[in-house]
Write a protein that holds these residues in place. Structure first.
Motif, PDB file in Angstrom:
ATOM      1  N   ILE A   1       0.858  -1.192   0.000  1.00  0.00           N
ATOM      2  CA  ILE A   1       0.000   0.000   0.000  1.00  0.00           C
ATOM      3  C   ILE A   1       0.891   1.238   0.000  1.00  0.00           C
ATOM      4  O   ILE A   1       1.861   1.313   0.757  1.00  0.00           O
ATOM      5  N   PRO A   2       0.612   2.235  -0.846  1.00  0.00           N
ATOM      6  CA  PRO A   2       1.444   3.446  -0.882  1.00  0.00           C
ATOM      7  C   PRO A   2       1.504   4.135   0.488  1.00  0.00           C
ATOM      8  O   PRO A   2       0.615   3.979   1.331  1.00  0.00           O
ATOM      9  N   GLU A   3       2.555   4.904   0.691  1.00  0.00           N
ATOM     10  CA  GLU A   3       2.743   5.606   1.964  1.00  0.00           C
ATOM     11  C   GLU A   3       1.631   6.626   2.182  1.00  0.00           C
ATOM     12  O   GLU A   3       1.181   7.294   1.237  1.00  0.00           O
ATOM     13  N   ASP A   4       1.193   6.744   3.434  1.00  0.00           N
ATOM     14  CA  ASP A   4       0.151   7.692   3.846  1.00  0.00           C
ATOM     15  C   ASP A   4      -1.179   7.433   3.147  1.00  0.00           C
ATOM     16  O   ASP A   4      -1.983   8.353   2.953  1.00  0.00           O
ATOM     17  N   ASP A   5      -1.435   6.184   2.769  1.00  0.00           N
ATOM     18  CA  ASP A   5      -2.717   5.814   2.180  1.00  0.00           C
ATOM     19  C   ASP A   5      -3.702   5.483   3.304  1.00  0.00           C
ATOM     20  O   ASP A   5      -3.412   4.648   4.159  1.00  0.00           O
ATOM     21  N   PRO A   6      -4.874   6.127   3.341  1.00  0.00           N
ATOM     22  CA  PRO A   6      -5.823   5.904   4.447  1.00  0.00           C
ATOM     23  C   PRO A   6      -6.384   4.489   4.510  1.00  0.00           C
ATOM     24  O   PRO A   6      -7.018   4.128   5.509  1.00  0.00           O
ATOM     25  N   ARG A   7      -6.168   3.677   3.464  1.00  0.00           N
ATOM     26  CA  ARG A   7      -6.601   2.289   3.536  1.00  0.00           C
ATOM     27  C   ARG A   7      -5.806   1.501   4.568  1.00  0.00           C
ATOM     28  O   ARG A   7      -6.239   0.445   5.020  1.00  0.00           O
ATOM     29  N   ASN A   8      -4.640   2.019   4.921  1.00  0.00           N
ATOM     30  CA  ASN A   8      -3.796   1.387   5.935  1.00  0.00           C
ATOM     31  C   ASN A   8      -4.174   1.955   7.303  1.00  0.00           C
ATOM     32  O   ASN A   8      -3.979   3.144   7.556  1.00  0.00           O
ATOM     33  N   PRO A   9      -4.733   1.154   8.224  1.00  0.00           N
ATOM     34  CA  PRO A   9      -5.139   1.681   9.541  1.00  0.00           C
ATOM     35  C   PRO A   9      -4.000   2.340  10.304  1.00  0.00           C
ATOM     36  O   PRO A   9      -4.225   3.277  11.079  1.00  0.00           O
ATOM     37  N   ALA A  10      -2.772   1.847  10.074  1.00  0.00           N
ATOM     38  CA  ALA A  10      -1.631   2.427  10.790  1.00  0.00           C
ATOM     39  C   ALA A  10      -1.375   3.870  10.368  1.00  0.00           C
ATOM     40  O   ALA A  10      -0.801   4.651  11.130  1.00  0.00           O
ATOM     41  N   VAL A  11      -1.791   4.232   9.153  1.00  0.00           N
ATOM     42  CA  VAL A  11      -1.642   5.623   8.709  1.00  0.00           C
ATOM     43  C   VAL A  11      -2.537   6.537   9.544  1.00  0.00           C
ATOM     44  O   VAL A  11      -2.152   7.652   9.908  1.00  0.00           O
ATOM     45  N   ILE A  12      -3.751   6.073   9.836  1.00  0.00           N
ATOM     46  CA  ILE A  12      -4.636   6.847  10.709  1.00  0.00           C
ATOM     47  C   ILE A  12      -4.005   6.992  12.089  1.00  0.00           C
ATOM     48  O   ILE A  12      -4.021   8.084  12.690  1.00  0.00           O
ATOM     49  N   ALA A  13      -3.428   5.893  12.591  1.00  0.00           N
ATOM     50  CA  ALA A  13      -2.750   5.952  13.889  1.00  0.00           C
ATOM     51  C   ALA A  13      -1.585   6.924  13.849  1.00  0.00           C
ATOM     52  O   ALA A  13      -1.319   7.641  14.822  1.00  0.00           O
ATOM     53  N   ASP A  14      -0.873   6.955  12.716  1.00  0.00           N
ATOM     54  CA  ASP A  14       0.247   7.894  12.568  1.00  0.00           C
ATOM     55  C   ASP A  14      -0.246   9.332  12.640  1.00  0.00           C
ATOM     56  O   ASP A  14       0.356  10.189  13.308  1.00  0.00           O
ATOM     57  N   ASN A  15      -1.356   9.619  11.974  1.00  0.00           N
ATOM     58  CA  ASN A  15      -1.922  10.976  12.020  1.00  0.00           C
ATOM     59  C   ASN A  15      -2.460  11.320  13.402  1.00  0.00           C
ATOM     60  O   ASN A  15      -2.403  12.473  13.834  1.00  0.00           O
ATOM     61  N   VAL A  16      -2.986  10.314  14.082  1.00  0.00           N
ATOM     62  CA  VAL A  16      -3.407  10.533  15.475  1.00  0.00           C
ATOM     63  C   VAL A  16      -2.222  10.957  16.311  1.00  0.00           C
ATOM     64  O   VAL A  16      -2.286  11.921  17.085  1.00  0.00           O
ATOM     65  N   GLY A  17      -1.115  10.247  16.156  1.00  0.00           N
ATOM     66  CA  GLY A  17       0.085  10.598  16.918  1.00  0.00           C
ATOM     67  C   GLY A  17       0.613  11.975  16.576  1.00  0.00           C
ATOM     68  O   GLY A  17       1.087  12.702  17.454  1.00  0.00           O
ATOM     69  N   ASP A  18       0.527  12.355  15.286  1.00  0.00           N
ATOM     70  CA  ASP A  18       0.969  13.699  14.900  1.00  0.00           C
ATOM     71  C   ASP A  18       0.154  14.771  15.618  1.00  0.00           C
ATOM     72  O   ASP A  18       0.703  15.779  16.092  1.00  0.00           O
ATOM     73  N   ASN A  19      -1.154  14.571  15.672  1.00  0.00           N
ATOM     74  CA  ASN A  19      -2.011  15.561  16.333  1.00  0.00           C
ATOM     75  C   ASN A  19      -1.781  15.583  17.839  1.00  0.00           C
ATOM     76  O   ASN A  19      -1.750  16.657  18.458  1.00  0.00           O
ATOM     77  N   VAL A  20      -1.610  14.405  18.437  1.00  0.00           N
ATOM     78  CA  VAL A  20      -1.397  14.348  19.883  1.00  0.00           C
ATOM     79  C   VAL A  20      -0.033  14.911  20.260  1.00  0.00           C
ATOM     80  O   VAL A  20       0.099  15.702  21.200  1.00  0.00           O
ATOM     81  N   GLY A  21       1.000  14.508  19.520  1.00  0.00           N
ATOM     82  CA  GLY A  21       2.346  14.946  19.869  1.00  0.00           C
ATOM     83  C   GLY A  21       2.651  16.360  19.446  1.00  0.00           C
ATOM     84  O   GLY A  21       3.198  17.156  20.221  1.00  0.00           O
ATOM     85  N   ASP A  22       2.292  16.709  18.190  1.00  0.00           N
ATOM     86  CA  ASP A  22       2.677  18.010  17.644  1.00  0.00           C
ATOM     87  C   ASP A  22       1.671  19.109  17.937  1.00  0.00           C
ATOM     88  O   ASP A  22       1.992  20.294  17.764  1.00  0.00           O
ATOM     89  N   CYS A  23       0.452  18.751  18.321  1.00  0.00           N
ATOM     90  CA  CYS A  23      -0.557  19.765  18.636  1.00  0.00           C
ATOM     91  C   CYS A  23      -0.812  19.834  20.146  1.00  0.00           C
ATOM     92  O   CYS A  23      -0.513  20.839  20.794  1.00  0.00           O
ATOM     93  N   ALA A  24      -1.330  18.744  20.711  1.00  0.00           N
ATOM     94  CA  ALA A  24      -1.574  18.735  22.156  1.00  0.00           C
ATOM     95  C   ALA A  24      -0.261  18.804  22.924  1.00  0.00           C
ATOM     96  O   ALA A  24      -0.126  19.568  23.890  1.00  0.00           O
ATOM     97  N   GLY A  25       0.729  18.014  22.492  1.00  0.00           N
ATOM     98  CA  GLY A  25       2.024  18.036  23.180  1.00  0.00           C
ATOM     99  C   GLY A  25       2.708  19.378  23.073  1.00  0.00           C
ATOM    100  O   GLY A  25       3.265  19.886  24.043  1.00  0.00           O
TER     101      GLY A  25
END
Length: 327
Positions: free
Chosen positions: A197-221
């Protein structure tokens, strides 16, 4: 209540009001088509779940520390509670606005660079202004209450407040960063290597988890980290003034006045972030920075001059002596 503290509280409240109004404007923008909203809601749901779980863990550690801090003094413990709560609130609001601004920025980009920049910048300015507004409100308000009730113990209470900010900052910044990196590596290994699956493709659940981490770490953090840095810096300046000039000196409240002026200057500067004919994004940001910097510098000079003129001869002399001592 002194005029300086009242001024700081008004400026802090103005920052919070500006952030809330801007957040309301962002939520009214077009969130895109159904597929965009589906992905955005998945990220928002994951970020909310992560932050909720993280805050529960922080609450357990904070509860233990609060009990221990009560043995050092109740005002230290109260300050610690305010620091943790303020930092957590800043992080939560910052993340909630960010996850909503992301998809709206993508949709606004269909209309050109300026609409996308406007949504993205205002989404970020909510976090920045909210952080300093809450920080100034919490610090100035608690300083006024603790000083009236606890006397010179207020300075120990301020240390407790800074400690609370630091605790929340550590958890929010580190936990989010570790999570997003783990999700990023997992998404690459499972998605690209194993499933093709191409990188950052939303069909990959781990990509959603990666974006979750970006928001938690880079925004809330980041919001919690900035809140801690801002508050602790003001506390350090106030304690330094107390050490040099004495517990009753007007210089102790001077950093609060500068913080209040900076909020107003920053809010005004946000209205000047607009693209020029060359469509240079950094140029638009520099314009806002320049306006805020110039306004703050002028206000600093006027306030510092009038502040020194209003001091007693002993305090004015202490200022000169303190400046020599610092050299």
């Amino acid at each position: 209540m002194s005029g300086t503290i009242l001024f700081a509280l008004i400026c802090g409240a103005s920052g919070v009001v500006y952030a809330l109004l801007t957040a309301g404007w962002i939520t009214k923008q077009d969130a895109g088509n159904e597929r965009m909203q589906e992905i955005s809601n998945a990220v928002k749901e994951g970020a909310t779940a992560f932050l909720t779980r993280e805050y529960k863990a922080v609450a357990i550690v904070a509860a233990i520390l609060i009990v221990l801090l009560f043995f050092l003094g109740k005002w230290i413990a109260f300050g610690f509670i305010i620091g943790v709560a303020g930092s957590a609130l800043a992080g939560y609001i910052g993340m909630m606005v960010s996850v909503r601004a992301n998809v709206r920025t993508a949709q606004a980009a269909h209309g050109g660079i300026q609409p996308a920049l406007s949504v993205a910048f205002k989404g970020g300015s909510v976090t920045g202004v909210m952080v300093v507004g809450l920080g100034l409100l919490g610090l100035a308000g608690y300083y006024y209450i603790a000083k009236a009730a606890a006397g010179e113990e207020v300075f120990h209470a301020l240390v407790g407040l800074g400690f609370g900010c630091s605790l929340m900052s550590v958890f929010a910044r580190i936990a989010g960063g570790i999570y997003t990196k783990a999700a990023d590596v997992g998404a690459d290994i499972v998605g690209k290597v194993e499933a093709g699956i191409p990188e950052d493709d939303p069909r990959n659940p781990a990509v959603i988890a990666d974006n979750v981490g970006d928001n938690v770490g880079d925004c809330a953090g980041m919001a919690a980290d900035l809140y801690e840095t801002y508050t602790v810096t003001l506390v350090a300046a106030m304690l330094l003034a107390k050490t040099i000039f004495g517990a009753e000196s007007g210089w102790i409240e001077f950093p609060l006045m500068l913080g209040g002026v900076s909020i107003i200057a920053s809010i005004i500067g946000t209205f000047f972030v607009k693209l020029g004919p060359k469509q240079y994004i950094m140029g638009a940001l520099y314009k806002g920075l320049a306006v805020s910097g110039v306004l703050a510098a002028i206000a600093f000079y006027i306030i510092a001059t009038s502040f020194i003129g209003g001091l007693s001869e002993a305090e004015a002399g202490g200022f000169t002596a303190g400046r020599v001592a610092l050299r």
